[in-house]
Structure formats: C-alpha cells, structure tokens
Write a protein that holds these residues in place. Structure first.
Motif, short mmCIF file in Angstrom:
data_model
loop_
_atom_site.label_atom_id
_atom_site.label_comp_id
_atom_site.label_asym_id
_atom_site.label_seq_id
_atom_site.Cartn_x
_atom_site.Cartn_y
_atom_site.Cartn_z
N PHE A 57 -2.13 -4.49 -5.17
CA PHE A 57 -1.86 -3.31 -5.99
C PHE A 57 -0.89 -3.72 -7.10
O PHE A 57 0.18 -4.27 -6.81
N TRP A 108 0.83 -1.21 0.00
CA TRP A 108 0.00 0.00 0.00
C TRP A 108 0.86 1.26 0.00
O TRP A 108 0.55 2.22 -0.72
N ILE A 141 -1.95 2.24 -12.10
CA ILE A 141 -1.97 1.46 -10.86
C ILE A 141 -3.38 0.94 -10.58
O ILE A 141 -4.34 1.71 -10.52
N ASP A 156 1.14 -2.35 -10.59
CA ASP A 156 1.56 -1.20 -11.39
C ASP A 156 2.37 -1.69 -12.60
O ASP A 156 3.51 -2.15 -12.44
N THR A 169 1.14 6.78 -6.81
CA THR A 169 -0.10 7.42 -7.23
C THR A 169 -0.05 8.91 -6.99
O THR A 169 -0.43 9.72 -7.84
N ALA A 200 -5.93 -1.23 -8.08
CA ALA A 200 -6.14 -1.71 -6.72
C ALA A 200 -7.29 -2.72 -6.73
O ALA A 200 -8.40 -2.40 -7.13
N ALA A 232 2.33 1.92 -3.46
CA ALA A 232 1.25 2.25 -4.39
C ALA A 232 0.77 3.68 -4.14
O ALA A 232 0.52 4.44 -5.09
#
Length: 286
Positions: free
Chosen positions: A181, A147, A165, A183, A154, A167, A150
């Motif tokens: 997550f 998290w 990205i 990417d 973001t 979720a 990410a």
C-alpha cells in the motif's frame, strides 16, 4: 522554470501554468516507511551479486536468473501484451558498476515531465519529449503502509479528496498474495499527479532493487508524443496478467463513495476504480 522536485530528481520537474502550484507536500524521489510499515523501503536486505564486470550478463548474474530485464532504458517484452515476469535490479551490495544495464528504475527520472493544471481532473502530468514504447517513465512513490493504516486513511477520505492510496497485489505461484500500500498524499514524487485512464499510455510493474518492498515503476505502453498527458489504469487490469491487479472489483451498488472518471476515452467506465477491501470491517473477507 520552477522545479517541483526542488533539485531532488536528476531532471527538473516543470510546473504549468506559471504562478500556480499544487497543495504543499514533501517531495521524495523514493518511497519511505509509513506509520505501520512492516519493512523500510530504504533498507538493503537482498544480497548483492558477485559480478565484477561493468555490466551484468544472464545467466551468470543471480539478479538476472530470469533473463535480461532491459534493453537500454526500455523494459524487454513491454510491447508483447501483458507483462508478468518478476523484475529484480542489481542493488547497493552488488559488485557490478553503477552503469550496469540492470540498473534503470533506481537511477530515477530521466525524462522531461511537466505537472500541469488540467481542465477537469485537477493536476496531471504530461511529457515534454517523445517517449518510445517500453521506456521507464517514473515511479509512484509515497509512504509504504500496512493494511490497517491504509484502511484508516482510506475510510477517513471524503469524495472530494484526491484518490491517492494505491494497493498493489502480487499473486505468487504458491498461492500467497503480496500486498503493498502506497500513499503519496503527504510524501511523494511526480507520480502522485498521474491521472487514471480507461485507455492508458502507461502500465505499472513492481520492480525490486534492495528489498522485497517493490518500487512501483511506470513504463510507456505505446509510443507517446511530446505534449501528451501521461495516465495509467488505477485498477491494474491494463497490461497486467489476470490476478495481478491493483484494485478489487468496485462496489457498483454504492457509487456515493466513488469518484467520477473524466478520462474521456471511448471505453470510460464513468467512475474511478477503487479498492473496496479497505472499507471492509476487521476479520471480514475483502
């Protein structure tokens, strides 16, 4: 014709138009561990089934304790509204053969797809052949992040950056929420070029093979003719049960951070979905 995958997929990924190419990235058919990933997606942590037949059968196979997942290359029950059943494929430690019917997503790309330049959405993906409803199309692969990373990536994005990205939140019966997550900005596969649509022809299902890190598999929500662009709903609301979404509700009052949607559908929401929780401050509720 150029192969975007560089030979890493079982089927070449075509590019159009000739002489043009998307920005450079590292092609990977499978997801890889990112900067702060808690688990390595390539690590085998599930025990294998003891089956010794060429193809496993339910209910004898523990991988199929919830019933058969596939009919050929098609997800069972994909045409019956929202799909909610967990999917576990046989894995590297299973005793069954490589042609087991419970091995679909792990085999990789099998359709002829083309990454192409769209008039208004940058790069997109279209199919060069007919795809029957329920068929596995491709994965959304990239770096699997925690998290914190990410959120950092973001928040570092500008409105001009691609919306990459993803979720995924899976709500368990126990009340626990599993978050993944992904990417594909720097490492990814053909799935990174799929555009959003408010009326998509694909839907996403987390499929587990070797570990609890899911493979984000995209299946055909309807019969798709050759030449049609492939799209899915970034919010996760289409073809997914309530609560199993990929995005939080957007912050309507702050459209400065949101990107316009050009899907052109009759139900277009004007803006792409996004995950407002990744803009929250540490310790606050998403």
């Amino acid at each position: 014709m150029a192969d975007l995958s560089g030979g890493l997929e079982p089927v070449p990924v075509a590019l159009w138009p000739p002489g043009e190419a998307p920005p450079v990235f590292q092609y990977s058919p499978d997801s890889v561990a990112g900067a702060d990933a808690e688990m390595d997606p390539s690590e085998v942590t599930f025990p294998g089934c003891p089956c010794r037949s060429r193809s496993c059968l339910a209910p004898a196979c523990p991988c199929l304790c919830r019933g058969h997942n596939y009919r050929g290359l098609c997800l069972r029950g994909a045409g019956q509204g929202r799909f909610a059943r967990p999917v576990f494929e046989c894995n590297a430690l299973c005793g069954c053969g490589e042609r087991c019917q419970n091995r679909v997503v792990q085999r990789g790309l099998h359709l002829r797809l083309q990454v192409f330049r769209t008039p208004s959405k940058g790069w997109g993906v279209r199919t060069l052949e007919f795809i029957p409803r329920g068929t596995f199309v491709c994965e959304y692969a990239g770096e699997v992040l925690g998290w914190a990373e990410a959120r950092r990536r973001t928040r570092a994005q500008s409105p001009q950056d691609p919306n990459y990205i993803l979720a995924v939140r899976e709500h368990l019966h126990s009340g626990r929420v599993l978050e993944t997550f992904v990417d594909p900005t720097h490492v990814g596969n053909v799935g990174r070029f799929l555009n959003h649509s408010c009326e998509p022809n694909l839907f996403m299902v987390p499929v587990r093979v070797d570990s609890m890190v899911p493979r984000l598999a995209l299946f055909a929500a309807t019969d798709i003719p050759a030449g049609e662009e492939l799209c899915y709903d970034y919010s996760g609301r289409s073809h997914n049960p309530p609560g199993n979404s990929r995005e939080h509700e957007p912050l309507e009052q702050d459209n400065r951070l949101r990107k316009p949607c050009y899907c052109g559908s009759s139900t277009c929401a004007s803006f792409l979905p996004w995950d407002s929780s990744l803009f929250a401050t540490p310790g606050s509720s998403p």
